[in-house]
Structure formats: C-alpha cells, structure tokens
Design an enzyme around this catalytic site. Structure first.
Site, PDB file in Angstrom:
ATOM      1  N   ASP A  73     -59.505  58.451 -15.572  1.00 52.18           N
ATOM      2  CA  ASP A  73     -59.993  59.791 -15.272  1.00 52.18           C
ATOM      3  C   ASP A  73     -59.170  60.821 -16.044  1.00 52.18           C
ATOM      4  O   ASP A  73     -58.002  60.577 -16.351  1.00 52.18           O
ATOM      5  CB  ASP A  73     -59.867  60.033 -13.758  1.00 52.18           C
ATOM      6  CG  ASP A  73     -60.601  61.275 -13.298  1.00 52.18           C
ATOM      7  OD1 ASP A  73     -61.441  61.797 -14.054  1.00 52.18           O
ATOM      8  OD2 ASP A  73     -60.337  61.721 -12.161  1.00 52.18           O
ATOM      9  N   GLU A  74     -59.765  61.968 -16.365  1.00 52.99           N
ATOM     10  CA  GLU A  74     -59.070  63.088 -17.034  1.00 52.99           C
ATOM     11  C   GLU A  74     -58.318  62.601 -18.286  1.00 52.99           C
ATOM     12  O   GLU A  74     -57.140  62.903 -18.485  1.00 52.99           O
ATOM     13  CB  GLU A  74     -58.084  63.762 -16.063  1.00 52.99           C
ATOM     14  CG  GLU A  74     -58.709  64.232 -14.765  1.00 52.99           C
ATOM     15  CD  GLU A  74     -59.565  65.477 -14.908  1.00 52.99           C
ATOM     16  OE1 GLU A  74     -59.868  65.862 -16.058  1.00 52.99           O
ATOM     17  OE2 GLU A  74     -59.953  66.043 -13.878  1.00 52.99           O
ATOM     18  N   GLN A 123     -61.286  71.078 -21.313  1.00 52.12           N
ATOM     19  CA  GLN A 123     -60.372  71.339 -20.201  1.00 52.12           C
ATOM     20  C   GLN A 123     -58.996  70.709 -20.441  1.00 52.12           C
ATOM     21  O   GLN A 123     -58.263  70.407 -19.498  1.00 52.12           O
ATOM     22  CB  GLN A 123     -60.974  70.825 -18.895  1.00 52.12           C
ATOM     23  CG  GLN A 123     -62.277  71.531 -18.517  1.00 52.12           C
ATOM     24  CD  GLN A 123     -62.807  71.095 -17.169  1.00 52.12           C
ATOM     25  OE1 GLN A 123     -62.188  71.334 -16.128  1.00 52.12           O
ATOM     26  NE2 GLN A 123     -63.961  70.441 -17.166  1.00 52.12           N
ATOM     27  N   LYS A 179     -68.445  64.293 -12.532  1.00 52.35           N
ATOM     28  CA  LYS A 179     -67.557  63.314 -13.157  1.00 52.35           C
ATOM     29  C   LYS A 179     -67.059  62.275 -12.148  1.00 52.35           C
ATOM     30  O   LYS A 179     -67.102  61.068 -12.407  1.00 52.35           O
ATOM     31  CB  LYS A 179     -66.365  64.058 -13.772  1.00 52.35           C
ATOM     32  CG  LYS A 179     -65.187  63.179 -14.152  1.00 52.35           C
ATOM     33  CD  LYS A 179     -64.073  64.002 -14.746  1.00 52.35           C
ATOM     34  CE  LYS A 179     -63.406  64.908 -13.776  1.00 52.35           C
ATOM     35  NZ  LYS A 179     -62.578  64.186 -12.775  1.00 52.35           N
ATOM     36  N   THR A 180     -66.582  62.737 -10.995  1.00 52.96           N
ATOM     37  CA  THR A 180     -66.017  61.825 -10.007  1.00 52.96           C
ATOM     38  C   THR A 180     -67.080  60.872  -9.483  1.00 52.96           C
ATOM     39  O   THR A 180     -66.830  59.684  -9.284  1.00 52.96           O
ATOM     40  CB  THR A 180     -65.387  62.608  -8.841  1.00 52.96           C
ATOM     41  OG1 THR A 180     -64.407  63.508  -9.366  1.00 52.96           O
ATOM     42  CG2 THR A 180     -64.722  61.677  -7.846  1.00 52.96           C
ATOM     43  N   ARG A 234     -64.097  77.423 -12.369  1.00 56.39           N
ATOM     44  CA  ARG A 234     -63.758  77.105 -10.975  1.00 56.39           C
ATOM     45  C   ARG A 234     -64.718  77.822 -10.027  1.00 56.39           C
ATOM     46  O   ARG A 234     -64.807  77.481  -8.847  1.00 56.39           O
ATOM     47  CB  ARG A 234     -62.325  77.551 -10.619  1.00 56.39           C
ATOM     48  CG  ARG A 234     -61.175  76.919 -11.377  1.00 56.39           C
ATOM     49  CD  ARG A 234     -61.259  75.437 -11.461  1.00 56.39           C
ATOM     50  NE  ARG A 234     -61.934  75.025 -12.682  1.00 56.39           N
ATOM     51  CZ  ARG A 234     -62.474  73.828 -12.882  1.00 56.39           C
ATOM     52  NH1 ARG A 234     -62.426  72.920 -11.943  1.00 56.39           N
ATOM     53  NH2 ARG A 234     -63.048  73.525 -14.022  1.00 56.39           N
TER      54      ARG A 234
END
Length: 759
Positions: free
Chosen positions: A225-226, A256, A33-34, A614
């Site tokens: 983002d997010e 998430q 994503k980043t 994670r």
C-alpha cells in the site's frame, strides 16, 4: 461471481481479479484504493492461495486492522488472522525476532523510539566531550536516519564524500563517529531503532541467502500500500522478496508523494515499469469522496507538475460549492474568520465538530487557531502533540516493562535505576557508563559480573545496585507465565512508582497517577482481547504492539467529536466534510526552503493536492496579508497555488477585505455565497434483528450462562451486539465466531468471551 466483486466498478474489478505477475495500481484520491487492496487479497484466498503465502504491507497499523476486518468478513476470521499483514516495521520486526540469532541479537531485543535514540545520542556526545548545542541530538539523529534509509552503514558513511562534505559544511564533522558509536551502543543494549528494523532486514537478506530464499518461497504474493511513500530500504526488501515469483502488486498515487523529507522516493512508483517489464497497470480514476468542483480544482493544480503518471480523476457526485478563497489582514484575524465560518456552517447545516479540519503547513501555525476555537468554546484536538506513550510517567513504567523483557536495554536502565529514588546517583552512573563504553559490556552485565573494586564503587552502592537487579530478575521470572495485566500491575506497585505518584497530591501529580491507571486499563483491554482470541497475552507482546504504534493508531474514541487541527502531512489518508487550508502564502506554502527547486515546488504542489482532496463537500483556502515571523510583523502574499487553481472553481467570500478586481491579485470573481442543500447522510444500517436467519448448526455448548448455538443474538461488553455464526472445538478451547453490529467479525475463546445471550 462472488458478491464482493459486484461492489466494484470495472477498473477496480480488473485490478482485483488479475492477480498474477507484477501489477501497478494507480489510485487517485478517494478512488477506493483500500477496497481494491482488500478485495484483491480476499480474491487470492478465495482462489485457494493459503493466507500464510500472502504478504501485505501498509504504513499504519490502523490501515492493516481495517483491511483485516474487511477480509475477515469475506473469507473468515481464521484465514484473515493468518495473513502476514501489517506495517513494514511490524512485519520485519517479526521476521527479525525469528531470525535474530543470525545477527547476534536475542529475540527479545528492544525497539527504541525517537526519545530513546535522542537520549542515547546525548550520552554519546557526553562521552565524546562534544556540545549538544553544536551537535543537536535531533539533527544528528536525522542524519543517521537518512543514512540508514539509504542503506549506508557507519563504515560506508565515512567513505561517503557527499555526506562527509555536508557534515563539514554544517560544522558537524564527527557525525560519522557518533553514528558508529550509536550502532555499537544499540548492539550492546540488544536494541534496534525503527530504521534498524529495515536496515537489519536488508543485511539479513544480503548475508544469509538461505533465509532470503525461505521468505521468497513463503510469500507467493506481495501487496504494498502507498508505494509512492517507500524509501530505498523498503524498496530493496520488496524487490528482493519478489525476485522469484514476480507476483507483486503495488498500490499508490504519485500525485500524493509528499514524504521525501523522510527518505521516500517518488521514483519507486514512477520507475515500476522499468523494474518489472511486462507489468500490468490499472488506473482507479473515479473519486467517490469529493464533489466535482473539488476534484476538478485539484486536477487543475496537479496538472502543473511535470513528473507524474497521467490519469483523469473524475467525480460523479454533485457539482458542489465553489472553493472559497478567504483573505485576512493578519494571521490572528485568519484564526477568528475560520472559527466564525465553522460556527456558521454548523448552525446552517447541523454539522458536528468532527466534520471540520484545519490543515496547515507547519505545527507552529496551530496556536492562533487553538485560541480562536477556545474563545468560541469549540472542542478541538491536535495531531502531533505529546503522545500518551511519550509522557514521563508512562515512559518510566514502560522502561520497567522493557527491563523485564530485556535487562540489557541501557536507555531503560538509566531511566529507572534510581526512580523511585534508591540512592544510586549520577556519579555512580557516570562511572558505569564510562566502563561500559570501554569494555563493550552493558551496564547490566557490569553490575552482574564485576566486583565493587573493579567498578570503583563502594559496597553500599553495590548493594543498592544488586537490589535493583533482584527486583528486575523477579519480574523477569514471571514474564512467560503471567498475563500482561497482572504482571504490569505488580511492576507498577513493587517498583514503587504507584506509591511515588500517589504521594504527590498536586493536580499534576493526580493527573500523572490517572495516566498510569489509563495505561493499566489499556493493558487490561489488551490482555482480554488476546485471551479471547486465543493468542499470547504476555507483557512482551504488549510492548511489541506499543513500540510499533503510529500517530493514527493512538486516537481515542473520546477524541472523535472535535475539530481536527493537523499538518497536511498528517492528514494524508483522512477525509473530512469541511476542510480549511490555512496560511496559503508564498514562503509558507510553498515553503521558503523549496522555492528555488523545481523538484521541491512539485512536492509542495503534491502536498497542496493532498490537502484539497481531503475535503468531501466544502473547502476553503485561507491566507493572511501580514503574519508574525521571528517576532516581526511581515507582509505576505497569496500563494502561487491559489493562482494555479482554475478560477472557475473558486469564489471569494463576499465579506472579504478585497472586493474589486484591482484589489484581487488573482483576478478571481466575487460570487455571492450559495446555499446548497444539505447532502444526504448515510442510511442507517439494518438492525441485526432484521438479519436473515443463519442455517442451524447442530452443536450445543453447555456453560453456566446457557446453551450457545449458531444464529443466537448475543452481547459482548466491549463489542456490543452480534450474531453467533459458528462454534467449533471442545472445552476448554471452544471458539465462537460472532459477527457484531459495529465491530465486524471476531473469533473468540468462549471461556473468556463472557457473552450474554439476548435471544
């Protein structure tokens, strides 16, 4: 084709190059994503979009810094620095400082943290003669924060039947009045809390259409983002800014979305298609983080949720070890079994401490794991403990800094007006607070504008108050012309704080003095960084940085090689080779408070999905059959979430207390532990000495240290070794661009950089 596009898979590349119009990027866990967000911004700049026209919003400063470094490596430091990139709060604080006068604030307004807000609420409760046992400041602040995030101002709160009814039911019928007084006091003190930064931005854009239009025209491209973590207040700001050009790209994962307790609305991402008809959607479904087993197990549980955007997350990494289910007789035994398993994996696979994380649902669970790790002598760190900037001695000195910038900051004034002791007691302060509440003037204004008779104090006390005023004014006069490190040191000394701390010879006293010295070190580093970058290095700029820190921003390098203990909420965005999800029991995870609500259970399931994803290589789900709750030993049962994971991905540890199907309520087969090969580690980076020669630039810069030229290998005392890429400008404003081996590309003012020539 630009080189950076070659690093992307097809869906990632599509999400990067299709830059116009509304875009929804659904990014599964570990799907890059980043990288996509970063390269999309870089691609915009490569296409000729000016950096000032790009607004990129993140949830942590750490994420913004990482993105900026990556972008700088592609398009250059200068371009990256001119982006409007940062957290929601830092970006909108910047806008509010520019436009502050329209809302009646000075540009130097203070930003209150949670401790400041609670202190102010305590003062208001005292003013209203209300008990802080009935009106717990933390609870009241939570209700005020919820109202602000829903854009409910004090007058609207009093008309909100649902909120007023909830307050009545909770036996807190006067929250609306506390809220009104809280806002009034903040305005008097020329201060805003975190929620105000968003609320006031909404008010600014609502009441001043010309201001809104100016920023709509400025920000031609907006990236968020997010997005699944945005609340109503953030959502409204984004929607207003994107109204004209519609060039908005939001990146996130509905699976998430775990922050509803902070006001996050999963509907924001689920309803994006309704807000922006004609939108494009890109799905990043390849997980590069975790083994196939972990990804498939996570998919099997999140599939149980009804409210989601369908996607097929997959991994092409090795199959990996089954997810282990660990049952313990008690919560204490659980702690020791986890510590034993960590010891075994370290011994067999040569992992470092930092490769392990223990994730729990509530902070209270950490104690048992701390004790187990301590007894084994394992290094560990806890997220969510007392932040460095929340320690008393640090907050005392920061309060002096804030008074220097904004003398009307009432919470800072109350904190330090009699520290170190200068004979200004609680009786005097009670009088001043009461008059401040009656008149609407801040205490600072009262001291400067009223006579002793008007304040009801004697001449001796007034002299002491004026002594404090002169001290603060003296600091304030140096604010604009002094570097932060120099002024901070002067304030620490002239205020008497350093002398007071040094006089305490106890172990605690020495520790407090060391903490203040550590703060001085932080300010010195800040000052050096700003000077080298050619940016303002004043104390007010340092305060802005500190006020907007998030938990992940305060991690120190020396914290690195330690086992991490943290709540699952805090773990979002992080990854570890080995993850232990502990306390996976009904009533604990999922939380007892959510069990009766389908919506609540779905969010808890998303939280479990976050915990499992994670893990890169190895995951354990652990639960105890008995656990102390409220001082009593209670029986526990395995969480439904363990039963919801497809059993083909699970393994019960061979030495588990239950070994037969009858004693295993989940019906999970026992498998003998496998011993997979140790995964390959990252290949070492090529040395800078192997870097291709940089084309020669015919430019010399003469200093006492020698001739600096492009292509030279140099060393910086903090950033390490690097190669000079470019030199521009003339003395004394010569700037040098250096690509460092481990610190990325930096643009530094040569006169401050102190670069050592290696070759």
């Amino acid at each position: 084709m630009q080189h950076y596009l070659d690093e992307l898979n097809t869906p990632q590349r599509d999400a990067v190059v299709n830059t116009d119009g509304p875009t929804l990027v659904i990014a599964g866990a570990g799907s890059g994503k980043t990288r996509v967000l970063t390269y999309r911004i870089a691609h915009l700049l490569e296409k000729g979009v000016r950096p000032q026209q790009v607004l990129a919003l993140t949830f942590t400063n750490k994420a913004a810094r990482e993105m900026q470094h990556r972008i700088a490596a592609i398009v250059g430091e200068a371009n990256a620095r001119n982006l409007w990139m940062g957290t929601f709060h830092s970006i909108f604080a910047r806008i509010l400082r520019i436009e502050s006068e329209k809302l009646g604030y000075p540009s130097s307004f203070t930003i209150y943290d949670t401790a400041d807000s609670k202190s102010l609420i305590k003062s208001i409760l005292k003013e209203m003669k209300l008990s802080d046992k009935e009106y717990k400041p933390g609870d009241v602040l939570g209700r005020i924060s919820s109202a602000k995030n829903d854009l409910v101002t004090p007058p609207a709160y009093a008309r909100d039947v649902a909120r007023m009814s909830a307050d009545q039911a909770a036996k807190k019928p006067l929250v609306y009045e506390i809220y009104a007084r809280y806002m009034k006091h903040c305005y008097q003190a020329k201060s805003m809390d975190f929620d105000d930064l968003l609320l006031n931005t909404n008010i600014l854009f609502r009441d001043f259409p010309d201001v809104l239009q100016r920023y709509q025209q400025r920000f031609q491209y907006i990236l968020v983002d997010e997005y699944q973590d945005t609340n109503l207040s953030q959502y409204r700001i984004i929607k207003k800014l994107a109204e004209g050009h519609q060039n908005i790209c939001v990146v996130g994962d509905d699976a998430q979305s775990i922050y509803s307790f902070r006001g996050a609305k999963i509907e924001n991402i689920l309803n994006f298609r309704n807000d922006y008809p004609g939108y494009k959607i890109f799905k990043l479904e390849q997980n590069y983080r975790s083994t196939q087993t972990i990804v498939n197990a996570a998919n099997s549980i999140i599939a149980k949720n009804k409210g989601q955007i369908q996607k097929n997350v997959f991994s092409e990494k090795e199959s990996g070890h089954p997810i282990r289910v660990m049952e313990s007789y008690s919560d204490v035994e659980e702690g020791y079994r986890v510590a034993d398993d960590i010891a075994e994996r370290r011994r067999e696979h040569h992992y470092t401490y930092q490769d392990f994380a223990i994730l729990y649902r509530t902070n209270a669970q950490s104690r048992i794991f701390e004790e187990a790790l301590r007894k084994r002598g394992f290094a560990y760190k806890i997220y969510g403990g007392l932040s460095f900037y929340q320690r008393k001695e640090i907050k005392d000195l920061i309060a002096y800094f804030r008074m220097t910038v904004n003398p009307n900051d009432q919470e800072s004034l109350k904190r330090v007006i009699n520290y170190p002791a200068r004979g200004i007691g609680s009786t005097t302060m009670d009088k001043l607070e009461a008059i401040s509440a009656q008149t609407g003037y801040s205490i600072w204004q009262l001291i400067n504008g009223y006579t002793p008779e008007q304040l009801g104090i004697n001449a001796g006390t007034m002299k002491k108050l004026h002594g404090f005023v002169q001290l603060i004014r003296g600091f304030g006069m140096k604010l604009l012309d002094s570097q932060a490190a120099d002024l901070a040191r002067e304030i620490a000394t002239a205020s008497g704080i350093m002398a007071d701390l040094m006089a305490d010879k106890s172990v605690e006293g020495q520790s407090r003095a060391e903490n203040v010295e550590e703060l001085m070190n932080a300010i010195r580093e800040f000052t050096t960084n700003k000077l080298e970058s050619g940016e303002p290095a004043r104390l007010d700029v340092f305060l802005e940085d500190v006020a907007l820190l998030t938990d992940q921003d305060s991690e120190k390098p020396e914290d690195n090689d330690k086992v991490t203990l943290m709540t699952i909420h805090s773990a979002k965005g992080l990854e570890f080779k080995n993850v232990y999800i502990v306390g996976v029991e009904e009533g604990l995870f999922p939380s007892q408070m959510t069990i009766d609500s389908e919506q609540g259970v779905e969010e808890e399931r998303r939280l479990f999905y976050v915990a499992l994803t994670r893990a890169e290589e190895y995951a354990v789900m652990s639960y105890a059959k008995t656990r102390y709750k409220y001082g009593e030993l209670k029986n526990s049962t395995a969480s439904r979430f363990i039963r919801e994971v497809d059993s083909q991905y699970l393994e019960v540890l061979g030495n588990s207390p239950f070994t037969s199907p009858a004693s295993r309520p989940m019906g999970i087969p026992v498998r003998q532990p496998e011993r997979p090969a140790v995964p390959s580690r990252f290949k070492p980076k090529a040395s800078l000495t192997q870097r291709p020669a940089t084309p020669s630039i015919q430019f010399n810069y003469q200093t006492s240290g020698g001739d600096y030229q492009a292509g030279m290998l140099v060393e910086h005392e903090r950033f390490g070794r690097g190669v000079i890429d470019n030199i521009e400008g003339s003395f004394p404003n010569t700037k040098v661009t250096v690509t460092f081996e481990h610190s990325g590309t930096k643009q530094l003012l040569l006169k401050f950089a102190k670069l050592k020539i290696l070759r």
